[in-house]
Design an enzyme around this catalytic site. Structure first.
Site, short mmCIF file in Angstrom:
data_model
loop_
_atom_site.label_atom_id
_atom_site.label_comp_id
_atom_site.label_asym_id
_atom_site.label_seq_id
_atom_site.Cartn_x
_atom_site.Cartn_y
_atom_site.Cartn_z
N ASP A 107 0.72 -1.32 0.22
CA ASP A 107 -0.12 -0.01 -0.13
C ASP A 107 0.92 1.46 0.14
O ASP A 107 2.11 1.23 0.09
CB ASP A 107 -1.07 -0.06 1.21
CG ASP A 107 -2.11 0.91 1.11
OD1 ASP A 107 -2.20 1.78 0.07
OD2 ASP A 107 -3.06 0.76 1.72
N TRP A 108 0.20 2.44 0.00
CA TRP A 108 0.80 3.75 -0.34
C TRP A 108 1.91 3.93 0.86
O TRP A 108 1.71 4.25 1.97
CB TRP A 108 -0.22 4.75 -0.07
CG TRP A 108 0.05 6.19 -0.20
CD1 TRP A 108 0.88 6.92 0.67
CD2 TRP A 108 -0.02 6.97 -1.67
NE1 TRP A 108 0.86 8.33 0.00
CE2 TRP A 108 0.29 8.26 -1.53
CE3 TRP A 108 -0.56 6.44 -2.97
CZ2 TRP A 108 0.12 9.19 -2.28
CZ3 TRP A 108 -0.67 7.26 -3.66
CH2 TRP A 108 -0.21 8.80 -3.63
#
Ligand code: BGC
Ligand code: BGC
Length: 757
Positions: free
Chosen positions: A313-314
């Site tokens: 994820d980010w």
């Protein structure tokens, strides 16, 4: 936990081998010669680049999060990313949606440089969050958020919404959708409840897989055609179970619950052929999942046999250093994530991952063969999408159905089917179409409230992006009535105090329609400290109720907000969730009786913030202070939802009252609709294990079906009782069905069932 999972994998893999029924996996186990040939020609730098995903901002003119309008590619930056760093993937928009033409221009440039100027000529895969329609493409069809889609309990409808979303995403040149969210919403405070399919793992598994089928099309063995995209099941694993409900905070989940509750939707998604997975940004049992090999390799790869692409994820490699504090520097963080099992890093704002990965291989800490595994999976997904050979973006004419009337019609239907009537005890609804209405509250005239986050922008809060051709609740009510409709927000987050002037506007009204809720938000910006309806809205509601006019309470919310003090005093209560662009119209049709509501709650609606008890709670959770069984007392139960007129299920029967090992039987019933409108009825079948070695739940959903019943008619239906659904995860972490008595439940009717092996 780590060792336990490893042990159980050992046991399970033996069992699996013995039975010779390996689960279907998303990538054929035979090697693809074309991909192997590509990998053989790639340098270390090119492999590390393939595993790198950057944010669009990195290659646009302007600063990161501060691009020059209109956003456009900076060719020097693009060449730096693709020719120097050999980046394999780009994601996101630069902060807001673009028209299709702009997307095609941006992605066209990226693909042109990638496929003609780079040495390997490998195109990029472009990822986007299209979670309720192609929400970052201007003018696209906007569906209700997933939690509202769940309230339909209609897998065909969810699949079709997925298909349309894929079409409209691909129409803008993007080929990878970071959806569906398969996290089971067991923590109502969480800011992302609206992105899930609710509290029950079977619903999440069934509807999540339906969405994947819609996104990817018929993916069994075939390539994905140019009208579909790669799906991304997320966020593996345990993201929704944080202790406090605050986003990206620690979850403590015993393995037995991880397997019983959180894992099934992912298992089902792998079987459905999901091509990619995104990792949980949080920690589970003290280990950040991005650094957890037991979850990312032992469980995901060895046990579930997932062979697709795993993306972080980010900023989550960086967060191992900055937030989780398990790595002292970025290089160590890179090492941990790659060794744990990620294939691609959503860095996304620099090339640090790429550089550290190259150094780690040069230093001999990570083997180049480890990179080959990930690059194989990445190229395999690109090949499957057909972009390896033909990365050219389409032209606008290639997608004539973009936002077509047919697509919009489906969004209308899903919105209608999701609206859930929670209370109508005095039969105030439906309203006559000549009454005077005072329509008020922060959601009464707001498209952003109807659409929620991930609508044209990440948080979806700026009304500047609203489609003004669509109707807010007040506008839609006006459209369908000859009565007088007066609208005033009354209160908003910015203006929490109402004026006497607002209250004067009620004087002519026969009925007050009060539209409350929490504004659009997601992830950390959506964190809240209390599940109660905000005070300013509650006070306003109480003042309106004191006027002694019927109040219809419409809830437009991200998650279930506690409304105990007003729920029973309101003439009717409707849960609208975040129903999207057509939510206003859907509500108006329900309020005026042009549509008979059939939505059902996909979660338990709590009455008290200190009593967040799940629908499938244990027997001990029903005790009250007098040792009675009133301890489970939610505002509304999971599956609750009313219709107008006499609509219900009778004559419930089981095809047998004994079940043998592995046998599948069925339950049948007669659905009666005495109303003047057709209904798309939801049948929910529950089971209770009366006595079991792991304390049994009072009930668990084991099947659900939708049945169309025309007005004034009866329809017989049958619903499967699958043997395996009577089971649970035992102390040995294996799924088991124990002999003994069960109770099968359909609405208020209970039937005994015996399993005697
Ligand atoms: C991402 C967020 C990020 C934001 C920045 C969003 O799409 O999901 O994690 O912070 O973009 O603009
Ligand atoms: C979110 C993901 C999303 C990603 C890309 C993250 O912040 O947690 O769900 O897919 O950003 O926008």
């Amino acid at each position: 936990m780590q060792s336990k999972i490893a042990n159980s994998i050992f046991v399970i893999s033996l069992a699996v081998l013995a039975a010779c029924t390996l689960p279907k996996s998303s990538v054929p186990s035979t090697r693809d010669a074309e991909i192997d040939a590509l990998i053989n020609q790639m340098t270390l730098e090119e492999k590390a680049g393939q595993m790198t995903q950057i944010n669009l901002d990195v290659v646009c003119e302007g600063g990161i999060y501060n691009l020059v309008e209109p956003h456009h590619i900076d060719e020097a930056k693009l060449r730096n990313a693709l020719l120097k760093y050999h980046v394999g993937s780009v994601l996101n928009c630069g902060g807001h949606a673009y028209p299709r033409e702009q997307w095609l221009n941006i992605i066209g440039k990226i693909q042109q440089v990638a496929s003609t100027e780079t040495r390997m000529k490998i195109p990029v895969i472009y990822g986007i969050d299209a979670i309720h329609g192609a929400n970052y493409v201007m003018g696209s069809t906007l569906f209700p958020q997933p939690i509202a889609q769940a309230a339909t309990f209609n897998k065909e409808a969810v699949k079709e919404a997925g298909r349309i979303t894929a079409y409209e995403t691909r129409a803008a040149g993007m080929d990878w959708n970071f959806s569906p969210v398969l996290d089971v919403a067991r923590q109502p405070l969480w800011s992302r409840v609206f992105e899930t399919y609710g509290e029950d793992q079977l619903v999440c598994a069934t509807l999540g897989s339906a969405a994947i089928e819609g996104y990817q099309g018929n993916n069994t063995g075939n390539d994905i055609d140019k009208q579909h995209v790669a799906a991304c099941m997320k966020h593996f694993l345990g993201y929704s179970g944080s202790r406090t409900g605050k986003d990206r905070t620690p979850a403590y989940i015993p393995e037995i619950m991880l397997r019983e509750i959180y894992l099934p939707p992912f298992k089902r998604a792998v079987e459905t052929g999901a091509l990619t997975v995104m990792i949980n940004s949080g920690e589970v049992n003290g280990i950040p999942v991005h650094a957890n090999k037991a979850i990312l390799t032992d469980l995901l790869r060895n046990e579930l046999r997932f062979e697709g692409l795993a993306v972080t994820d980010w900023e989550d490699v960086m967060k191992l250093r900055d937030n989780h504090k398990v790595a002292s520097d970025l290089k160590e963080a890179t090492y941990m994530a790659v060794e744990a099992g990620i294939d691609m890093c959503m860095v996304p704002n620099d090339f640090s991952f790429t550089e550290h990965l190259i150094s780690l291989v040069k230093e001999g800490r990570i083997k180049e063969s480890r990179l080959n595994e990930s690059v194989y999976r990445i190229l395999w997904v690109k090949k499957k999408l057909g972009i390896l050979k033909n990365p050219l973006v389409p032209s606008v004419q290639d997608f004539p159905d973009f936002a077509s009337e047919k697509h919009q019609q489906h969004a209308r239907e899903v919105a209608l089917e999701s609206i859930t009537l929670l209370n109508n005890s005095s039969y105030t609804l439906p309203l006559k179409r000549d009454l005077n209405l005072f329509v008020t509250g922060p959601a009464s005239n707001s498209m952003t409230m109807l659409n929620g986050a991930w609508t044209r922008t990440w948080q979806g809060v700026d009304p500047k992006w609203d489609d003004t051709t669509k109707f807010t609740i007040a506008e839609a009510l006006k459209k369908y009535t000859s009565g007088n409709v007066v609208q005033s927000d009354g209160v908003t987050a910015e203006k929490p105090f109402f004026s006497d002037l607002d209250l004067k506007k009620t004087s002519e009204a026969d009925v007050v329609v009060l539209c409350v809720g929490d504004g659009p938000s997601t992830e950390i910006p959506g964190n809240i400290s209390s599940l109660e309806l905000p005070d300013y809205q509650m006070n306003y509601a109480k003042t309106l109720l004191a006027l002694n006019k019927p109040v219809i309470l419409v809830l437009v919310s991200n998650r279930p907000l506690i409304v105990r003090d007003i729920a029973d005093k309101c003439a009717a209560v409707i849960q609208a969730y975040q129903p999207g662009d057509y939510g206003g119209e859907a509500l108006a049709k329900v309020i005026f009786g042009l549509h008979n509501p059939t939505g059902r709650l996909p979660y338990t609606y709590p009455r008290y913030s200190g009593e967040l008890i799940w629908y499938d709670h244990k027997n001990t959770e029903t005790f009250d202070t007098n040792f009675g069984h009133k301890g489970f007392n939610p505002q509304w139960e999971f599956g609750h939802g009313l219709s107008y007129g006499k609509v219900g299920c009778t004559n419930v029967k089981l095809s047998k009252n004994k079940i043998a090992k592995g046998e599948n039987i069925s339950a049948s019933c007669e659905i009666t609709n005495e109303s003047d409108l057709p209904v798309n009825y939801t049948v929910l079948l529950f089971a209770r294990d009366e006595v079991a070695s792991i304390t049994p739940s009072v009930k668990k959903l084991i099947a659900f079906e939708k049945v169309n019943v025309p007005a004034h008619s009866k329809v017989n239906t049958s619903i499967p009782v699958l043997f395996e659904k009577l089971g649970f995860v035992g102390a040995d972490m294996q799924h088991t069905v124990e002999p003994g008595m069960f109770t099968i439940m359909l609405e208020n009717q209970e039937m005994p069932l015996e399993y005697a092996p």
